[in-house]
Design a protein around this motif. Structure first.
Motif, PDB file in Angstrom:
ATOM      1  N   LEU A  45       0.837  -1.206   0.000  1.00 31.36           N
ATOM      2  CA  LEU A  45       0.000   0.000   0.000  1.00 31.36           C
ATOM      3  C   LEU A  45       0.873   1.258   0.000  1.00 31.36           C
ATOM      4  CD1 LEU A  45      -2.850  -1.066   2.439  1.00 31.36           C
ATOM      5  CD2 LEU A  45      -2.755  -1.243  -0.049  1.00 31.36           C
ATOM      6  N   ASN A  46       1.996   1.219   0.730  1.00 24.44           N
ATOM      7  CA  ASN A  46       2.900   2.368   0.726  1.00 24.44           C
ATOM      8  C   ASN A  46       3.507   2.584  -0.653  1.00 24.44           C
ATOM      9  OD1 ASN A  46       2.468   2.927   3.423  1.00 24.44           O
ATOM     10  ND2 ASN A  46       4.221   1.732   4.130  1.00 24.44           N
ATOM     11  N   LEU A  47       3.845   1.460  -1.304  1.00 27.57           N
ATOM     12  CA  LEU A  47       4.417   1.550  -2.643  1.00 27.57           C
ATOM     13  C   LEU A  47       3.401   2.156  -3.613  1.00 27.57           C
ATOM     14  CD1 LEU A  47       7.028   0.626  -4.155  1.00 27.57           C
ATOM     15  CD2 LEU A  47       5.743  -1.391  -4.853  1.00 27.57           C
ATOM     16  N   GLY A  48       2.157   1.669  -3.542  1.00 27.74           N
ATOM     17  CA  GLY A  48       1.096   2.197  -4.400  1.00 27.74           C
ATOM     18  C   GLY A  48       0.896   3.693  -4.159  1.00 27.74           C
ATOM     19  N   THR A  49       0.909   4.071  -2.884  1.00 30.05           N
ATOM     20  CA  THR A  49       0.731   5.491  -2.553  1.00 30.05           C
ATOM     21  C   THR A  49       1.886   6.306  -3.129  1.00 30.05           C
ATOM     22  OG1 THR A  49      -0.353   4.845  -0.499  1.00 30.05           O
ATOM     23  CG2 THR A  49       0.393   7.127  -0.659  1.00 30.05           C
TER      24      THR A  49
ATOM     25  N   ILE B 141      -9.436   6.597   2.822  1.00 25.63           N
ATOM     26  CA  ILE B 141      -9.336   8.037   3.090  1.00 25.63           C
ATOM     27  C   ILE B 141      -7.904   8.436   3.442  1.00 25.63           C
ATOM     28  CG2 ILE B 141      -9.886   7.892   5.581  1.00 25.63           C
ATOM     29  CD1 ILE B 141     -11.569  10.583   4.911  1.00 25.63           C
ATOM     30  N   GLU B 142      -7.127   7.531   4.058  1.00 26.78           N
ATOM     31  CA  GLU B 142      -5.767   7.891   4.463  1.00 26.78           C
ATOM     32  C   GLU B 142      -4.900   8.195   3.247  1.00 26.78           C
ATOM     33  OE1 GLU B 142      -6.154   8.026   7.570  1.00 26.78           O
ATOM     34  OE2 GLU B 142      -6.957   6.191   8.440  1.00 26.78           O
ATOM     35  N   THR B 143      -5.004   7.336   2.214  1.00 26.89           N
ATOM     36  CA  THR B 143      -4.240   7.576   0.985  1.00 26.89           C
ATOM     37  C   THR B 143      -4.808   8.779   0.234  1.00 26.89           C
ATOM     38  OG1 THR B 143      -3.674   5.254   0.763  1.00 26.89           O
ATOM     39  CG2 THR B 143      -3.546   6.576  -1.226  1.00 26.89           C
TER      40      THR B 143
ATOM     41  N   LYS C  72     -10.741  -3.958  13.036  1.00 21.01           N
ATOM     42  CA  LYS C  72     -12.175  -4.162  12.906  1.00 21.01           C
ATOM     43  C   LYS C  72     -12.510  -5.051  11.714  1.00 21.01           C
ATOM     44  CE  LYS C  72     -11.661  -1.432  15.312  1.00 21.01           C
ATOM     45  NZ  LYS C  72     -10.742  -1.674  16.415  1.00 21.01           N
ATOM     46  N   LYS C  73     -11.643  -5.007  10.705  1.00 21.15           N
ATOM     47  CA  LYS C  73     -11.922  -5.772   9.490  1.00 21.15           C
ATOM     48  C   LYS C  73     -10.841  -6.803   9.282  1.00 21.15           C
ATOM     49  CE  LYS C  73     -13.754  -4.056   5.399  1.00 21.15           C
ATOM     50  NZ  LYS C  73     -13.800  -3.064   4.309  1.00 21.15           N
ATOM     51  N   ASN C  74     -11.120  -7.879   8.573  1.00 22.27           N
ATOM     52  CA  ASN C  74     -10.048  -8.844   8.345  1.00 22.27           C
ATOM     53  C   ASN C  74      -9.041  -8.243   7.358  1.00 22.27           C
ATOM     54  OD1 ASN C  74      -9.802 -10.236   5.723  1.00 22.27           O
ATOM     55  ND2 ASN C  74     -11.947 -10.737   6.077  1.00 22.27           N
ATOM     56  N   PRO C  75      -7.756  -8.597   7.541  1.00 17.45           N
ATOM     57  CA  PRO C  75      -6.694  -7.898   6.817  1.00 17.45           C
ATOM     58  C   PRO C  75      -6.812  -8.037   5.310  1.00 17.45           C
ATOM     59  CG  PRO C  75      -5.836  -9.840   7.959  1.00 17.45           C
ATOM     60  CD  PRO C  75      -7.235  -9.626   8.456  1.00 17.45           C
ATOM     61  N   VAL C  76      -7.375  -9.157   4.832  1.00 11.87           N
ATOM     62  CA  VAL C  76      -7.445  -9.348   3.387  1.00 11.87           C
ATOM     63  C   VAL C  76      -8.437  -8.367   2.768  1.00 11.87           C
ATOM     64  CG1 VAL C  76      -7.971 -10.968   1.539  1.00 11.87           C
ATOM     65  CG2 VAL C  76      -6.717 -11.747   3.562  1.00 11.87           C
ATOM     66  N   SER C  77      -9.653  -8.304   3.331  1.00 13.49           N
ATOM     67  CA  SER C  77     -10.624  -7.398   2.710  1.00 13.49           C
ATOM     68  C   SER C  77     -10.245  -5.939   2.981  1.00 13.49           C
ATOM     69  CB  SER C  77     -12.048  -7.699   3.189  1.00 13.49           C
ATOM     70  OG  SER C  77     -12.158  -7.498   4.571  1.00 13.49           O
ATOM     71  N   HIS C  78      -9.674  -5.669   4.148  1.00 13.61           N
ATOM     72  CA  HIS C  78      -9.199  -4.316   4.445  1.00 13.61           C
ATOM     73  C   HIS C  78      -8.138  -3.900   3.417  1.00 13.61           C
ATOM     74  CE1 HIS C  78      -7.454  -1.398   7.734  1.00 13.61           C
ATOM     75  NE2 HIS C  78      -7.239  -0.942   6.524  1.00 13.61           N
ATOM     76  N   GLY C  79      -7.112  -4.746   3.283  1.00  8.35           N
ATOM     77  CA  GLY C  79      -6.001  -4.427   2.381  1.00  8.35           C
ATOM     78  C   GLY C  79      -6.439  -4.330   0.933  1.00  8.35           C
TER      79      GLY C  79
END
Ligand SMILES: Nc1nc2c(ncn2[C@@H]2O[C@H](COP(=O)(O)OP(=O)(O)O)[C@@H](O)[C@H]2O)c(=O)[nH]1
Ligand SMILES: [Mg+2]
Length: 294
Positions: A136-140, A174-176, A205-212
């Motif tokens: 995600l950092n790379l994408g950002t 929203i963070e990105t 709150k959410k599972n990491p796969v769907s969150h990510g």
């Protein structure tokens, strides 16, 4: 050091009754506290109010981004000069708020991101999460050219930033979104080191796969919008590689005196056409994106 500028600490919270009380109590030292209860089914609102926070409650769960946007609107309407955002689950330490406020108060930055990468705190992140964050950092970075802890929700910002950004993400993206828009609009961005706890009862709150994947999808969308040639170029390259592999497969028997494999040959042709079309789409969108920017 507590700034004399009117400061609002916004805490988005979804079913955080176990931690919200202590987070609000500790945060109160540094400004007014607003808890945006995003349709919790537990006693988040009641506890937050008793701890001294102002509470706005969404009737239904709308997502972290939507909760933050509700908070930002409130901050603007009440003329707050500075806003801090932090998580309700106890992962962030409210006593680090002054570290985030310092560059804002002293006019050195408009947006300050609390980073886990500046003091080695990322070592406490579980490895599979670290890998997801790396992507995600790379994408950002591809969309904004900013190499930052892009998913950190511990941030401070001034009023100018809130007025300039029209954020429209409802979920974690929203963070990105905030980083990309800040970058587009000439906002000064800075990072300071923070710690993050992973021993809290309800850290995700959410599972990491769907969150990510949710955040990744929105970043890929942003790449398509901001750097279409890159996204479509990569997809086009993948199509050509697939086409090449199929063509090799189709022709192999021919060189050994047999007949070509028709199915593979047709596949190779189809992928070549897709590759060309993706490349042309990338070029076209690239020109369009340039025209829009000018
Ligand atoms: N308002 C709101 N807050 C949320 C929602 N999901 C998570 N949060 C809050 O956002 C913060 C970060 O969420 P969390 O799931 O801990 O993210 P993670 O630690 O990055 O996995 C916490 O304070 C949550 O209470 C939501 O749907 N609505
Ligand atoms: Mg968390």
């Amino acid at each position: 050091m507590v700034s004399s500028m009117k400061t609002l600490i916004i805490i988005p919270a979804y079913n955080e009754e176990l931690t919200i009380g202590s987070v609000v109590t500790l945060a109160k030292k540094y400004g007014d506290v607003l808890v945006v209860d995003d349709g919790s089914a537990d006693r988040t609102s009641e506890i937050a109010r008793n701890a001294g926070a102002f509470v706005i409650k969404h009737e239904t769960n709308m997502g972290k981004g939507a909760a933050l946007r509700t908070g930002f609107e409130y901050a603007l309407s009440m003329d707050y000069k500075i806003v801090v955002t932090l998580d309700a689950d106890g992962q962030h330490n409210p006593d680090e708020i002054p570290v985030l406020l310092e560059p804002i108060v002293n006019g050195k930055a408009d947006l300050v991101i609390g980073s886990r990468y500046l003091n080695g705190a990322q070592r406490s992140i579980p490895p599979y999460r670290r890998f997801g964050l790396w992507i995600l950092n790379l994408g950002t970075k591809v969309v904004s050219n900013m190499n930052v802890d892009s998913q950190s929700g511990f941030r401070a910002m001034n009023k100018k930033l809130l007025e300039k950004l029209d954020l429209n993400s409802n979920d974690y993206s929203i963070e990105t979104d905030m980083i990309v828009k800040a970058r587009e609009r000439g906002i000064r961005l800075m990072e300071v080191p923070i710690t993050v706890r992973y021993d809290v009862p309800n850290k995700h709150k959410k599972n990491p796969v769907s969150h990510g994947l949710g955040v990744l999808a929105s970043i890929v969308g942003l790449i398509g919008y901001k750097r279409p040639l890159l996204l479509f170029g990569v997809l086009s390259l993948l199509s050509f590689i697939t086409s090449g592999v199929l063509a090799y497969w189709a022709l192999k028997p021919y060189y050994h005196g047999g007949r070509i494999f028709l199915t593979q040959a047709i596949g190779a042709g189809i992928f070549a056409i897709i590759g060309i079309q993706l490349f042309v789409a990338g070029l076209t969108l690239n020109v369009l994106a340039k025209m829009v920017r000018e």
